[in-house]
Design a protein around this motif. Structure first.
Motif, PDB file in Angstrom:
ATOM      1  N   GLY A  12       0.747  -1.296  -0.119  1.00 22.25           N
ATOM      2  CA  GLY A  12      -0.154   0.076  -0.030  1.00 22.25           C
ATOM      3  C   GLY A  12       0.753   1.199   0.182  1.00 22.25           C
ATOM      4  N   THR A  13       1.929   1.156  -0.262  1.00 15.83           N
ATOM      5  CA  THR A  13       3.138   2.101  -0.438  1.00 15.83           C
ATOM      6  C   THR A  13       3.838   1.824  -1.569  1.00 15.83           C
ATOM      7  OG1 THR A  13       5.189   1.355   0.950  1.00 15.83           O
ATOM      8  CG2 THR A  13       3.308   2.339   2.052  1.00 15.83           C
ATOM      9  N   ASP A  14       4.841   2.921  -1.860  1.00 21.26           N
ATOM     10  CA  ASP A  14       5.899   2.812  -3.033  1.00 21.26           C
ATOM     11  C   ASP A  14       7.025   2.139  -2.628  1.00 21.26           C
ATOM     12  OD1 ASP A  14       7.016   4.808  -1.875  1.00 21.26           O
ATOM     13  OD2 ASP A  14       6.827   6.032  -3.646  1.00 21.26           O
ATOM     14  N   LYS A  15       7.089   1.563  -1.294  1.00 18.54           N
ATOM     15  CA  LYS A  15       8.317   0.952  -0.801  1.00 18.54           C
ATOM     16  C   LYS A  15       8.120  -0.565  -0.307  1.00 18.54           C
ATOM     17  CE  LYS A  15      11.104   5.169   0.156  1.00 18.54           C
ATOM     18  NZ  LYS A  15      11.704   5.902   1.299  1.00 18.54           N
ATOM     19  N   GLN A  16       7.340  -1.334  -0.953  1.00 22.60           N
ATOM     20  CA  GLN A  16       7.049  -2.534  -0.449  1.00 22.60           C
ATOM     21  C   GLN A  16       8.349  -3.218  -0.077  1.00 22.60           C
ATOM     22  OE1 GLN A  16       6.044  -1.137  -3.348  1.00 22.60           O
ATOM     23  NE2 GLN A  16       4.075  -1.959  -4.016  1.00 22.60           N
ATOM     24  N   PHE A  17       8.431  -4.034   1.128  1.00 23.46           N
ATOM     25  CA  PHE A  17       9.695  -4.716   1.418  1.00 23.46           C
ATOM     26  C   PHE A  17      10.871  -4.144   1.290  1.00 23.46           C
ATOM     27  CE2 PHE A  17       6.537  -8.011   0.082  1.00 23.46           C
ATOM     28  CZ  PHE A  17       6.639  -8.716   1.308  1.00 23.46           C
ATOM     29  N   GLN A  18      10.641  -2.891   1.738  1.00 17.62           N
ATOM     30  CA  GLN A  18      11.563  -1.766   1.863  1.00 17.62           C
ATOM     31  C   GLN A  18      11.464  -0.944   3.319  1.00 17.62           C
ATOM     32  OE1 GLN A  18      12.932   0.030  -2.100  1.00 17.62           O
ATOM     33  NE2 GLN A  18      10.849  -1.080  -2.237  1.00 17.62           N
ATOM     34  N   ILE A  19      10.333  -1.142   3.737  1.00 18.60           N
ATOM     35  CA  ILE A  19      10.038  -0.481   4.955  1.00 18.60           C
ATOM     36  C   ILE A  19       9.207  -1.442   5.740  1.00 18.60           C
ATOM     37  CG2 ILE A  19      10.063   1.741   3.963  1.00 18.60           C
ATOM     38  CD1 ILE A  19       7.029   1.765   3.866  1.00 18.60           C
ATOM     39  N   TYR A  20       9.101  -1.192   7.108  1.00 24.28           N
ATOM     40  CA  TYR A  20       8.223  -2.122   7.962  1.00 24.28           C
ATOM     41  C   TYR A  20       7.725  -1.084   8.966  1.00 24.28           C
ATOM     42  CZ  TYR A  20      11.855  -2.337  11.560  1.00 24.28           C
ATOM     43  OH  TYR A  20      12.868  -2.064  12.458  1.00 24.28           O
ATOM     44  N   GLY A  21       6.519  -1.411   9.345  1.00 26.19           N
ATOM     45  CA  GLY A  21       5.918  -0.778  10.675  1.00 26.19           C
ATOM     46  C   GLY A  21       4.634  -0.908  11.012  1.00 26.19           C
ATOM     47  N   SER A  22       3.960  -0.558  12.004  1.00 26.25           N
ATOM     48  CA  SER A  22       2.672  -0.910  12.537  1.00 26.25           C
ATOM     49  C   SER A  22       2.317   0.289  13.722  1.00 26.25           C
ATOM     50  CB  SER A  22       2.635  -2.278  13.123  1.00 26.25           C
ATOM     51  OG  SER A  22       2.876  -2.237  14.742  1.00 26.25           O
ATOM     52  N   PRO A  23       1.079   0.311  13.961  1.00 23.14           N
ATOM     53  CA  PRO A  23       0.538   1.486  14.842  1.00 23.14           C
ATOM     54  C   PRO A  23       0.927   0.820  16.315  1.00 23.14           C
ATOM     55  CG  PRO A  23      -1.233   0.555  13.444  1.00 23.14           C
ATOM     56  CD  PRO A  23       0.050  -0.392  13.214  1.00 23.14           C
ATOM     57  N   TYR A  24       1.371  -0.495  16.529  1.00 22.60           N
ATOM     58  CA  TYR A  24       1.937  -0.846  17.680  1.00 22.60           C
ATOM     59  C   TYR A  24       3.296  -0.723  18.127  1.00 22.60           C
ATOM     60  CZ  TYR A  24      -2.726  -2.905  16.809  1.00 22.60           C
ATOM     61  OH  TYR A  24      -4.384  -2.846  16.331  1.00 22.60           O
ATOM     62  N   LEU A  25       4.107  -0.014  17.158  1.00 20.28           N
ATOM     63  CA  LEU A  25       5.418   0.059  17.438  1.00 20.28           C
ATOM     64  C   LEU A  25       5.688   1.340  17.989  1.00 20.28           C
ATOM     65  CD1 LEU A  25       7.357  -1.927  14.546  1.00 20.28           C
ATOM     66  CD2 LEU A  25       6.821  -2.823  16.897  1.00 20.28           C
ATOM     67  N   THR A  26       6.674   1.645  18.659  1.00 18.79           N
ATOM     68  CA  THR A  26       7.289   2.792  19.329  1.00 18.79           C
ATOM     69  C   THR A  26       7.276   4.121  18.134  1.00 18.79           C
ATOM     70  OG1 THR A  26       8.471   1.715  20.903  1.00 18.79           O
ATOM     71  CG2 THR A  26       8.776   3.983  20.914  1.00 18.79           C
ATOM     72  N   GLN A  27       6.709   5.186  18.581  1.00 21.41           N
ATOM     73  CA  GLN A  27       6.837   6.171  17.705  1.00 21.41           C
ATOM     74  C   GLN A  27       8.258   6.859  17.543  1.00 21.41           C
ATOM     75  OE1 GLN A  27       3.955   9.370  18.237  1.00 21.41           O
ATOM     76  NE2 GLN A  27       2.364   8.128  17.804  1.00 21.41           N
ATOM     77  N   ASN A  28       8.690   6.831  16.257  1.00 20.81           N
ATOM     78  CA  ASN A  28      10.094   7.553  15.800  1.00 20.81           C
ATOM     79  C   ASN A  28       9.906   8.409  15.014  1.00 20.81           C
ATOM     80  OD1 ASN A  28      10.085   5.719  14.006  1.00 20.81           O
ATOM     81  ND2 ASN A  28      11.206   3.980  15.042  1.00 20.81           N
ATOM     82  N   HIS A  29      11.065   8.662  14.349  1.00 22.57           N
ATOM     83  CA  HIS A  29      11.366   9.612  13.026  1.00 22.57           C
ATOM     84  C   HIS A  29      10.792   8.854  11.910  1.00 22.57           C
ATOM     85  CE1 HIS A  29      14.572   6.656  12.550  1.00 22.57           C
ATOM     86  NE2 HIS A  29      14.618   7.132  11.094  1.00 22.57           N
TER      87      HIS A  29
END
Length: 440
Positions: A322-339
């Motif tokens: 759902g982005t233009d960086k598939q399998f180059q980024i990771y994340g979720s609403p349940y991980l610590t907020q960072n930059h």
């Protein structure tokens, strides 16, 4: 070259008149030949490159590019082909077969790649009659896991048989009338990438129905990397069918030889298979794909990170669908907020992405150096930082890992080094088995 005229005349008194004349004739003939101007070097590019000269070339060719090795095998036969959007022939290789196998001029005037189905159907007299399509479909636009139905190719009019969903293996009826089957799909070297599972079922169907199979080999873009846990038999599924590590370090042709050689097909049957190898290929060579192997592997970097990040598909973490960086980024609403954060939205290959419209915090890996092993650090880090550890893993994780142990090790706080040490014996045994089937 310098010739000693004095030596010739010093020799004269020792010879008869006839011999003197013969000696002088030979000497001056040799002198005239040696003084003749050399032929000019032709630096122009020939209009056509023959197959004979191509054999001596050092140019890299995929199995599909190596048309001289398989077109003659298809003459006067009903041909089926298992392929998708990655089944491309390079322009240069098509140009080389002028008047060589089919004795007909091939009018290729634009410098671009052409799909093998379009080429065979439109440029040769080979009777191609059916297309068999794996996950993501023939033209490669379906989402991961999306139902792909039978249909007809709009360009060639050929019928398309789906080999995904409930029909993963060609039935006898679907192979009826096929004299030979071609397999031409680009793999990425990961156990859970389902094209090698489709290969298994195609080989099995060909063996059962006595249809010879021709595999057009392509390089493994993850090269020689052999890493990860070995799949345990009780966790066999379509995302892991054989006892191999996550990264197997083989081309799809080599892998087919292993399937046959280890008798992994049902009832230990074996497929009559011919591998058309790549030419002038070495495993350590960098290899950039001509087309996306699937909608969510958009570039070489994503393909390199795929095996490491795909474990997240068995967790509550997004891998950037759902982005233009598939399998180059990771994340979720349940991980610590960072930059770094991103918001998945529907796009090609992800009509309903995980966390659609929600902010996901995580990490951007799109600029990191190429990885040379299966990396666990991002998975372990995310598990440690998630707000709800009991909800981190889902049932799909064990299928991807091919074992229960990896999840148990992460949950128990085992270090990455110790986890990797637990793979050592299995990887040693696999490398020894793998050696028998390597072509390159």
């Amino acid at each position: 070259m310098i010739y000693d005229l004095g030596f010739v005349f010093r020799l004269m008194p020792m010879l008869s008149v006839v011999r003197r004349l013969v000696l002088l004739f030979l000497f001056f003939s040799l002198l005239l030949v040696s003084c003749k101007a050399p032929a000019p070097i032709n630096y122009s590019v020939p209009a056509q490159t023959t197959v004979k000269s191509r054999i001596k070339s050092t140019k890299f060719l995929t199995g599909a590019d190596n048309v001289k090795s398989y077109l003659s095998l298809l003459k006067n036969k009903k041909v089926g082909i298992v392929t998708n959007q990655t089944g491309l022939i390079s322009f240069d290789s098509i140009y080389t077969i002028y008047d060589s196998i089919l004795q007909s001029h091939i009018d290729v005037t634009v410098n671009k790649n052409i799909h093998i189905v379009d080429y065979i159907k439109e440029k040769t007299k080979i009777d191609i009659v059916k297309i068999y399509a794996p996950e993501h479909g023939f033209r490669g636009t379906a989402d991961a896991g999306e139902l792909v139905v039978d249909g007809k190719d709009s360009r060639t009019g050929l019928p398309i048989i789906s080999l995904y969903g409930n029909n993963k293996k060609p039935s006898p009826e679907q192979l009826l009338g096929i004299d030979v089957l071609i397999f031409d799909i680009q793999d990425v070297g990961a156990r859970f990438y389902t094209y090698i599972s489709s290969l298994h079922y195609v080989m099995e169907a060909c063996a059962e129905n006595k249809v010879p199979l021709i595999i057009l080999d392509r390089p493994n873009p993850n090269g020689n990397i052999v890493d990860g846990p070995i799949l345990e038999k009780e966790y066999t599924s379509f995302v892991g069918m054989h006892p191999i590590p996550v990264l197997h370090g083989m081309t799809i042709g080599e892998y087919a030889l292993m399937i046959n050689g280890e008798k992994w097909l049902k009832d230990s049957i074996q497929c009559h298979v011919k591998i058309v190898p790549c030419e002038n290929y070495k495993r350590e060579m960098p290899y950039s794909l001509l087309a996306k192997p699937s909608p969510n592997l958009p570039n070489d970097h994503a393909i390199n990170l795929y095996a490491s990040l795909c474990f997240f598909e068995g967790t509550n973490v997004s891998v950037g669908r759902g982005t233009d960086k598939q399998f180059q980024i990771y994340g979720s609403p349940y991980l610590t907020q960072n930059h770094f954060s991103f918001v998945p939205l529907p796009n090609v290959g992800a009509k309903e992405p995980l966390y659609n419209g929600r902010e996901c915090c995580g990490e951007d890996l799109s600029e990191i150096p190429k990885v040379t092993r299966l990396e666990l650090k991002w998975l372990i880090k995310s598990y440690k930082e998630t707000e709800e550890q009991p909800k981190f893993f889902n049932s799909f994780f064990t299928k991807l890992a091919g074992t229960k142990k990896l999840q148990q090790q992460i949950e128990s706080g085992v270090s990455e080094e110790d986890i990797r040490e637990s793979w050592k014996k299995g990887l040693e045994d696999f490398r020894a088995m793998r050696q028998k089937y390597l072509i390159y």
